[in-house]
Every structure is written in structure tokens, then in C-alpha cells.
Write an enzyme that holds these catalytic residues in place. Structure first.
Site, short mmCIF file in Angstrom:
data_model
loop_
_atom_site.label_atom_id
_atom_site.label_comp_id
_atom_site.label_asym_id
_atom_site.label_seq_id
_atom_site.Cartn_x
_atom_site.Cartn_y
_atom_site.Cartn_z
CB SER A 167 -0.94 0.01 1.21
OG SER A 167 -0.20 -0.14 2.40
CG ASP A 177 -3.95 4.62 7.91
OD1 ASP A 177 -3.09 5.54 7.91
OD2 ASP A 177 -4.06 3.81 6.98
CG HIS A 220 -1.52 3.58 4.47
ND1 HIS A 220 -2.34 3.00 5.41
CD2 HIS A 220 -0.96 2.57 3.77
CE1 HIS A 220 -2.27 1.69 5.28
NE2 HIS A 220 -1.45 1.41 4.29
#
Length: 191
Positions: free
Chosen positions: A19, A166, A169
Site C-alpha cells: 500500500s 490511520d 499511510h
């Protein structure tokens, strides 16, 4: 046109990541690999960038996908940005190291240059685990005599306004910085 595709493939950088390189929750055209490709194209560089990153991929999942990517794109260089999900899930250090070693070996067998990115995980997994995990990368780099790229997240995670909610990221605002930073680091190897 097949013949020109072969010529392009000679200078291809494949990014095999998770990611952090897939542009998690971002428009793909604004992720750092796309911005990097645009930057290089505008500067006249002939390197094609293929982003083979998939969010949530572990080293084992990257390994599973790699043979097809190598066969399809015939890259000259492969940036390996994997392992974070293994660490975040508390996987065995030995298993992650074995999977990354197999990736490096496959890349070399395909006559491509592996570029390994150092990955670190948050300290809340305990000192022994986080240090053992981080040590995988310099050991693989040394054992295989391949470049070890610094971890771009070490420059991003310290800036809360560059992080998604979060806390793991990079957000949209961080992508141009990462593209520029990676351009500088990759230019030493990808030419």
C-alpha cells in the site's frame, strides 16, 4: 508495435510493493510512482515505471505475483518494497526473510537488478521484534550484494499533515515529496 515494446522493456523499473507504493486510498495518478514516472518523462529519461504494488500484500504475496510480472515486463530493475504487512501482522522474521530472499533470487535469475527498500514497523511491536525485523533488510542486502534503499516513510511519518488518519499511510500531500525523494535515491542505480 511489439518490437518497440521490447525496446521500452529494456529500461523498465518494476516497483513490487504494498500500500505504501500502491497509493492506498489515493487516485492512482497522484501516487508517488505515477508522479515519479511523470517527472522522469518530462526530464527526458527513457525509464518506464511499472507499478506492480498491491495494498495489503505480504512478502509471500509479492513473491507469488513476481514470476508473471517478470515475464510480462522484463524489467531491468526491480524495487522491492515489501514486508511491512508481514511485520504489522507479527509474522515470523524467518518466514519474511525467506520470502524476500526468494524474491531477490527470482529477480536476479531474470537478469534484473534488485533494489531492496529498508522497511521499519512502529515500535509498539516490542523492541526485540522491531529490531529483528528491521535487521532483515541490511542482512539481505549484504548477503546478495544488492543496494539497500532508505525507507521514505521515515521522512513522512514524522509530519502528521503528510499522514492519513490511520497513522500508517502517506496522504496526498506527501506524494510529491516521496516522488522527488525517490527520484534522487533511485537515480544512483537506475540509469
Amino acid at each position: 508495435m511489439l518490437c518497440s515494446a521490447r525496446v521500452i522493456a529494456a529500461d523498465t523499473l518494476l516497483i513490487l510493493g504494498d500500500s505504501l507504493s500502491a497509493g492506498y486510498r489515493l487516485p492512482v495518478e497522484q501516487s508517488w510512482p505515477t508522479l515519479l514516472a511523470d517527472k522522469w518523462q518530462q526530464s527526458g529519461r527513457k525509464t518506464t515505471i511499472i507499478n506492480g504494488s498491491i495494498s495489503a500484500n505480504t512478502a509471500a504475496q509479492g513473491l507469488e505475483r513476481l514470476p508473471e510480472l517478470l515475464k510480462t515486463y522484463h524489467p531491468k530493475w526491480v524495487l522491492i518494497e515489501l514486508g511491512a504487512n508481514d511485520g504489522l501482522r507479527g509474522f515470523s522474521i524467518q518466514q519474511t526473510e525467506q520470502d524476500l530472499q526468494k524474491i531477490v533470487s527470482l529477480v536476479k535469475q531474470a537478469k534484473a537488478q534488485p533494489l531492496l527498500m529498508q522497511i521499519r514497523i512502529p515500535p509498539n511491536y516490542g523492541k526485540r521484534y522491531t529490531e529483528s525485523f528491521a535487521q532483515i533488510y541490511p542482512e539481505l542486502s549484504e548477503r546478495n550484494q544488492i543496494p539497500l534503499m532508505p525507507f521514505f516513510m521515515e521522512h513522512v511519518a514524522i509530519k502528521p499533515d503528510w499522514m492519513q488518519d490511520d497513522g500508517l499511510h502517506p496522504n496526498l500531500a506527501a506524494q510529491p515529496f516521496i516522488a522527488d525523494w525517490m527520484s534522487g535515491k533511485l537515480s544512483a542505480y537506475v540509469h
